[in-house]
Motif scaffolding. Structure first.
Motif, PDB file in Angstrom:
ATOM      1  N   MET A   1      77.303 -67.778  13.538  1.00 56.63           N
ATOM      2  CA  MET A   1      76.730 -67.724  12.220  1.00 56.63           C
ATOM      3  C   MET A   1      76.396 -69.126  11.746  1.00 56.63           C
ATOM      4  N   ALA A   2      75.219 -69.289  11.207  1.00 56.55           N
ATOM      5  CA  ALA A   2      74.773 -70.604  10.778  1.00 56.55           C
ATOM      6  C   ALA A   2      75.304 -70.977   9.402  1.00 56.55           C
ATOM      7  N   ASP A   3      75.560 -69.995   8.546  1.00 53.19           N
ATOM      8  CA  ASP A   3      75.952 -70.286   7.180  1.00 53.19           C
ATOM      9  C   ASP A   3      77.206 -69.503   6.814  1.00 53.19           C
ATOM     10  N   CYS A   4      77.874 -69.966   5.794  1.00 57.02           N
ATOM     11  CA  CYS A   4      79.077 -69.305   5.300  1.00 57.02           C
ATOM     12  C   CYS A   4      78.662 -68.133   4.410  1.00 57.02           C
ATOM     13  N   ILE A   5      79.166 -66.952   4.715  1.00 55.15           N
ATOM     14  CA  ILE A   5      78.853 -65.753   3.930  1.00 55.15           C
ATOM     15  C   ILE A   5      79.800 -65.689   2.733  1.00 55.15           C
ATOM     16  N   ILE A   6      79.250 -65.407   1.559  1.00 58.75           N
ATOM     17  CA  ILE A   6      80.025 -65.329   0.327  1.00 58.75           C
ATOM     18  C   ILE A   6      79.853 -63.920  -0.245  1.00 58.75           C
ATOM     19  N   VAL A   7      80.972 -63.205  -0.456  1.00 62.82           N
ATOM     20  CA  VAL A   7      80.908 -61.861  -1.031  1.00 62.82           C
ATOM     21  C   VAL A   7      82.011 -61.668  -2.070  1.00 62.82           C
ATOM     22  N   SER A   8      81.764 -60.776  -3.011  1.00 61.99           N
ATOM     23  CA  SER A   8      82.784 -60.463  -4.015  1.00 61.99           C
ATOM     24  C   SER A   8      83.709 -59.336  -3.560  1.00 61.99           C
ATOM     25  N   THR A   9      83.362 -58.677  -2.474  1.00 60.61           N
ATOM     26  CA  THR A   9      84.170 -57.581  -1.940  1.00 60.61           C
ATOM     27  C   THR A   9      85.268 -58.124  -1.026  1.00 60.61           C
ATOM     28  N   PRO A  10      86.307 -57.320  -0.741  1.00 59.94           N
ATOM     29  CA  PRO A  10      87.374 -57.786   0.158  1.00 59.94           C
ATOM     30  C   PRO A  10      87.034 -57.627   1.641  1.00 59.94           C
ATOM     31  N   PHE A  11      85.767 -57.386   1.954  1.00 54.99           N
ATOM     32  CA  PHE A  11      85.313 -57.223   3.333  1.00 54.99           C
ATOM     33  C   PHE A  11      83.841 -57.594   3.402  1.00 54.99           C
ATOM     34  N   VAL A  12      83.332 -57.798   4.620  1.00 58.55           N
ATOM     35  CA  VAL A  12      81.912 -58.046   4.839  1.00 58.55           C
ATOM     36  C   VAL A  12      81.399 -56.908   5.708  1.00 58.55           C
ATOM     37  N   PRO A  13      80.510 -56.069   5.194  1.00 63.33           N
ATOM     38  CA  PRO A  13      80.011 -54.947   5.984  1.00 63.33           C
ATOM     39  C   PRO A  13      79.432 -55.408   7.318  1.00 63.33           C
ATOM     40  N   GLY A  14      79.825 -54.724   8.395  1.00 58.66           N
ATOM     41  CA  GLY A  14      79.338 -55.050   9.724  1.00 58.66           C
ATOM     42  C   GLY A  14      80.125 -56.133  10.432  1.00 58.66           C
ATOM     43  N   TYR A  15      81.167 -56.642   9.788  1.00 60.45           N
ATOM     44  CA  TYR A  15      81.997 -57.704  10.367  1.00 60.45           C
ATOM     45  C   TYR A  15      83.464 -57.322  10.261  1.00 60.45           C
ATOM     46  N   LYS A  16      84.262 -57.902  11.144  1.00 59.24           N
ATOM     47  CA  LYS A  16      85.707 -57.735  11.043  1.00 59.24           C
ATOM     48  C   LYS A  16      86.332 -59.102  10.786  1.00 59.24           C
ATOM     49  N   ILE A  17      87.365 -59.117   9.986  1.00 60.55           N
ATOM     50  CA  ILE A  17      88.082 -60.353   9.687  1.00 60.55           C
ATOM     51  C   ILE A  17      89.052 -60.603  10.828  1.00 60.55           C
ATOM     52  N   THR A  18      88.922 -61.757  11.467  1.00 56.51           N
ATOM     53  CA  THR A  18      89.807 -62.078  12.581  1.00 56.51           C
ATOM     54  C   THR A  18      90.899 -63.065  12.182  1.00 56.51           C
ATOM     55  N   LYS A  19      90.692 -63.776  11.065  1.00 54.59           N
ATOM     56  CA  LYS A  19      91.717 -64.714  10.615  1.00 54.59           C
ATOM     57  C   LYS A  19      91.575 -64.959   9.117  1.00 54.59           C
ATOM     58  N   ASN A  20      92.687 -64.892   8.416  1.00 57.58           N
ATOM     59  CA  ASN A  20      92.738 -65.230   6.998  1.00 57.58           C
ATOM     60  C   ASN A  20      93.195 -66.684   6.910  1.00 57.58           C
ATOM     61  N   ILE A  21      92.326 -67.558   6.429  1.00 55.72           N
ATOM     62  CA  ILE A  21      92.656 -68.980   6.364  1.00 55.72           C
ATOM     63  C   ILE A  21      93.383 -69.321   5.075  1.00 55.72           C
ATOM     64  N   GLY A  22      92.947 -68.747   3.959  1.00 52.67           N
ATOM     65  CA  GLY A  22      93.642 -68.984   2.703  1.00 52.67           C
ATOM     66  C   GLY A  22      92.719 -69.177   1.515  1.00 52.67           C
ATOM     67  N   PHE A  23      93.325 -69.540   0.400  1.00 52.82           N
ATOM     68  CA  PHE A  23      92.645 -69.701  -0.875  1.00 52.82           C
ATOM     69  C   PHE A  23      91.664 -70.868  -0.821  1.00 52.82           C
ATOM     70  N   THR A  24      90.481 -70.651  -1.361  1.00 55.44           N
ATOM     71  CA  THR A  24      89.477 -71.705  -1.455  1.00 55.44           C
ATOM     72  C   THR A  24      88.848 -71.682  -2.836  1.00 55.44           C
ATOM     73  N   TRP A  25      88.304 -72.820  -3.258  1.00 55.87           N
ATOM     74  CA  TRP A  25      87.745 -72.904  -4.608  1.00 55.87           C
ATOM     75  C   TRP A  25      86.688 -73.985  -4.682  1.00 55.87           C
ATOM     76  N   GLY A  26      85.903 -73.908  -5.737  1.00 55.00           N
ATOM     77  CA  GLY A  26      84.941 -74.941  -6.093  1.00 55.00           C
ATOM     78  C   GLY A  26      84.975 -75.082  -7.598  1.00 55.00           C
ATOM     79  N   LEU A  27      85.064 -76.300  -8.079  1.00 54.80           N
ATOM     80  CA  LEU A  27      85.247 -76.561  -9.504  1.00 54.80           C
ATOM     81  C   LEU A  27      84.203 -77.548  -9.995  1.00 54.80           C
TER      82      LEU A  27
END
Length: 119
Positions: A1-27
């Protein structure tokens, strides 16, 4: 994947989560200039939308998302799930906007999908 996908849902349709890295933010903390505050103040007399502040908040949210995306990719993520926003006032002239979510690594789902059928 060339870019980071951003979604408000707890999943990304068509993808599986292989690793939870943790909390992230932008301020971001922003303020309108004196001229913008005067124009916005005059608009409050007649009522209605204050376009100067709407534009400020839209730009702030976009910048907060970009900073969150940068933070997530620095952590090694290729997606951020469960994205949300928070905002608050600092003093009388500054607005803080926070974008936050969970940084994850996702991979395309290879298993065929099974549609849900209601009978």
């Amino acid at each position: 994947m060339a870019d980071c996908i951003i979604v408000s849902t707890p999943f990304v349709p068509g993808y599986k989560i292989t690793k939870n890295i943790g909390f992230t933010w932008g301020l971001i903390v922003r303020s309108r200039g004196l001229g913008g505050n005067i124009v916005a103040g005059l608009r409050t007399i007649t009522g209605g939308e204050i376009h100067e502040y709407t534009e400020l908040l839209n730009e702030s949210r976009a910048q907060a998302i970009e900073r969150m995306k940068d933070h997530a990719t620095t952590m090694g993520a290729n997606a951020v799930i469960s994205v949300g926003f928070d905002s608050s006032e600092i003093g009388q002239s500054m607005t803080e906007v926070l974008a936050y979510g969970t940084a994850v690594i996702i991979e395309p789902e290879t298993a065929p999908s099974n549609p849900v059928r209601l009978t």
